[in-house]
Design a protein around this motif. Structure first.
Motif, PDB file in Angstrom:
ATOM      1  N   UNK A   1      -8.615   7.435  -0.103  1.00  0.00           N
ATOM      2  CA  UNK A   1      -9.615   6.692  -0.865  1.00  0.00           C
ATOM      3  C   UNK A   1      -8.996   6.019  -2.090  1.00  0.00           C
ATOM      4  N   UNK A   2      -7.693   6.258  -2.305  1.00  0.00           N
ATOM      5  CA  UNK A   2      -7.005   5.631  -3.425  1.00  0.00           C
ATOM      6  C   UNK A   2      -5.521   5.484  -3.138  1.00  0.00           C
ATOM      7  N   UNK A   3      -4.937   4.363  -3.536  1.00  0.00           N
ATOM      8  CA  UNK A   3      -3.510   4.102  -3.362  1.00  0.00           C
ATOM      9  C   UNK A   3      -2.972   3.462  -4.633  1.00  0.00           C
ATOM     10  N   UNK A   4      -1.934   4.043  -5.203  1.00  0.00           N
ATOM     11  CA  UNK A   4      -1.333   3.482  -6.402  1.00  0.00           C
ATOM     12  C   UNK A   4       0.172   3.699  -6.381  1.00  0.00           C
ATOM     13  N   UNK A   5       0.900   2.873  -7.121  1.00  0.00           N
ATOM     14  CA  UNK A   5       2.327   3.061  -7.348  1.00  0.00           C
ATOM     15  C   UNK A   5       2.475   3.621  -8.760  1.00  0.00           C
ATOM     16  N   UNK A   6       3.057   4.824  -8.882  1.00  0.00           N
ATOM     17  CA  UNK A   6       3.156   5.446 -10.206  1.00  0.00           C
ATOM     18  C   UNK A   6       4.324   4.850 -10.994  1.00  0.00           C
ATOM     19  N   UNK A   7       4.455   5.198 -12.287  1.00  0.00           N
ATOM     20  CA  UNK A   7       5.528   4.632 -13.116  1.00  0.00           C
ATOM     21  C   UNK A   7       6.926   4.876 -12.563  1.00  0.00           C
ATOM     22  N   UNK A   8       7.075   5.932 -11.742  1.00  0.00           N
ATOM     23  CA  UNK A   8       8.387   6.224 -11.153  1.00  0.00           C
ATOM     24  C   UNK A   8       8.639   5.404  -9.896  1.00  0.00           C
ATOM     25  N   UNK A   9       7.654   4.559  -9.533  1.00  0.00           N
ATOM     26  CA  UNK A   9       7.813   3.711  -8.361  1.00  0.00           C
ATOM     27  C   UNK A   9       7.468   4.397  -7.054  1.00  0.00           C
ATOM     28  N   UNK A  10       6.844   5.571  -7.120  1.00  0.00           N
ATOM     29  CA  UNK A  10       6.469   6.300  -5.915  1.00  0.00           C
ATOM     30  C   UNK A  10       4.998   6.086  -5.595  1.00  0.00           C
ATOM     31  N   UNK A  11       4.691   6.118  -4.315  1.00  0.00           N
ATOM     32  CA  UNK A  11       3.318   5.948  -3.866  1.00  0.00           C
ATOM     33  C   UNK A  11       2.515   7.207  -4.131  1.00  0.00           C
ATOM     34  N   UNK A  12       1.316   7.038  -4.674  1.00  0.00           N
ATOM     35  CA  UNK A  12       0.385   8.149  -4.845  1.00  0.00           C
ATOM     36  C   UNK A  12      -0.864   7.864  -4.016  1.00  0.00           C
ATOM     37  N   UNK A  13      -1.242   8.836  -3.214  1.00  0.00           N
ATOM     38  CA  UNK A  13      -2.388   8.704  -2.310  1.00  0.00           C
ATOM     39  C   UNK A  13      -3.457   9.701  -2.723  1.00  0.00           C
ATOM     40  N   UNK A  14      -4.663   9.222  -2.950  1.00  0.00           N
ATOM     41  CA  UNK A  14      -5.792  10.120  -3.232  1.00  0.00           C
ATOM     42  C   UNK A  14      -6.637  10.259  -1.970  1.00  0.00           C
ATOM     43  N   UNK A  15      -7.003  11.485  -1.655  1.00  0.00           N
ATOM     44  CA  UNK A  15      -7.830  11.726  -0.479  1.00  0.00           C
ATOM     45  C   UNK A  15      -8.679  12.971  -0.691  1.00  0.00           C
TER      46      UNK A  15
END
Length: 329
Positions: free
Chosen positions: A120-134
């Motif tokens: 339900x959420x997709x972001x690129x964090x400051x470290x450049x890694x993908x963060x997925x919310x579910x």
């Protein structure tokens, strides 16, 4: 590197969920400086590539052949896995639709990568890694997963998790013909026949408004009342597991953890108590309206608007008010 998006289409029309994912994919691609690549499979679908460019795709891989007329799990999984090996994307996105839930884990298995499902959420964090919310545990918690390990990171996205992007009129994508290196005889299973049930109703997963009935509807014939309300609202008709188990509605209408997960703008729950498995399938709706004669029903805890009353009195009153407002006799 690129971000790859599988485009789901049915009957020559692109599924809304795929366009929503393209919009989010475009945002992520711009952030990491990568191309946004779409893959479109079907028969007679070449005319859809212009729309994909307008919705953000830089490149469209097109597989337009007779053998792709109907969805086949084995065939589609083989095509997508082969393309992913060629394209080497950093991220591979699919819709968490009925088709996507069938397809995504098979592609993940072929590629030997992990799958984050129903995001339900997709972001690129400051470290450049993908963060997925579910959501997890029937929606009781919202987890944040960090993408690591082998690429591509494979994610299925819940429909309506992201807004529908505004198309850029005239924007075009580069179209590439997708060729495969295998024949159908190489597959362990082949599609022989597709049997369709003609419902004549709006697709639950695509609907802006859903009117759902629960055990409180009491009988199958009483769903006609909800169908009348849905017809006036241009809505789809859903059902709780209790209603389906009681034989009041077919399984194709079931909303919940063991049915369809929906996220409409408006969800009207009629005679639904609000069991956890049902809430897991509709709690992400933008506005929830609950009609139940039990003031302590759990559904009221998630409802934006609640009506404590008999649905057989409340729904007819709603129908009459809508007809009156629209000048319908």
């Amino acid at each position: 590197m690129s971000i790859l998006v599988f485009i789901e289409q049915h009957g020559g029309s692109i599924k809304r969920a795929s366009l929503e994912i393209l919009g989010k994919g475009r945002e992520l691609a711009d952030k990491v400086g990568q191309k946004l690549v779409a893959v479109l499979i079907g028969q007679g679908v070449a005319g859809l590539t212009d729309a994909l460019g307008e919705y953000g795709a830089d490149i469209v891989h097109l597989a337009d052949e007779g053998r792709f007329k109907e969805y086949s799990t084995a065939l589609y999984a083989r095509v997508l896995a082969e393309l992913a090996r060629q394209e080497q994307p950093s991220l591979f996105l699919l819709g968490a639709t009925a088709l996507g839930k069938d397809l995504a884990p098979r592609v993940a298995a072929r590629l030997g990568v992990a799958l984050a499902s129903d995001a339900t959420g997709l972001e690129i964090n400051p470290a450049g890694q993908l963060e997925v919310r579910r959501p997890m545990y029937a929606g009781k918690i919202l987890a944040t997963l960090e993408g690591r390990g082998a690429l591509p990171q494979l994610v299925s996205v819940r429909p309506r998790a992201f807004p529908l992007p505004t198309p850029a009129a005239g924007r075009r994508a580069e179209v590439k013909s997708l060729t495969t290196t295998f024949e159908e005889k190489d597959l362990r299973q082949t599609l022989k026949e597709v049997l369709r049930s003609v419902q004549g109703m709006v697709d639950l997963t695509e609907a802006d408004i859903i009117v759902s009935g629960g055990h409180g509807i009491k009988a199958a014939e009483n769903f006609a009342l909800l169908e009348e309300l849905a017809g006036l609202l241009g809505a789809a008709v859903g059902a709780s597991r209790a209603a389906v188990d009681a034989g009041f509605a077919p399984y194709s209408r079931q909303v919940g953890q063991t049915g369809k997960v929906v996220s409409p703008m408006v969800y009207i729950a009629c005679g639904i108590s609000g069991a956890m498995q049902h809430l897991a399938g509709m709690s992400s709706s933008k506005f929830i309206v609950a009609i139940n004669k039990d003031p302590d029903a759990p559904i009221f805890k998630v409802a934006d608007f609640g009506i404590v009353g008999d649905l057989f009195k409340v729904v007819p009153a709603l129908i009459q008010e809508i007809k009156k407002e629209r000048g319908i006799a």
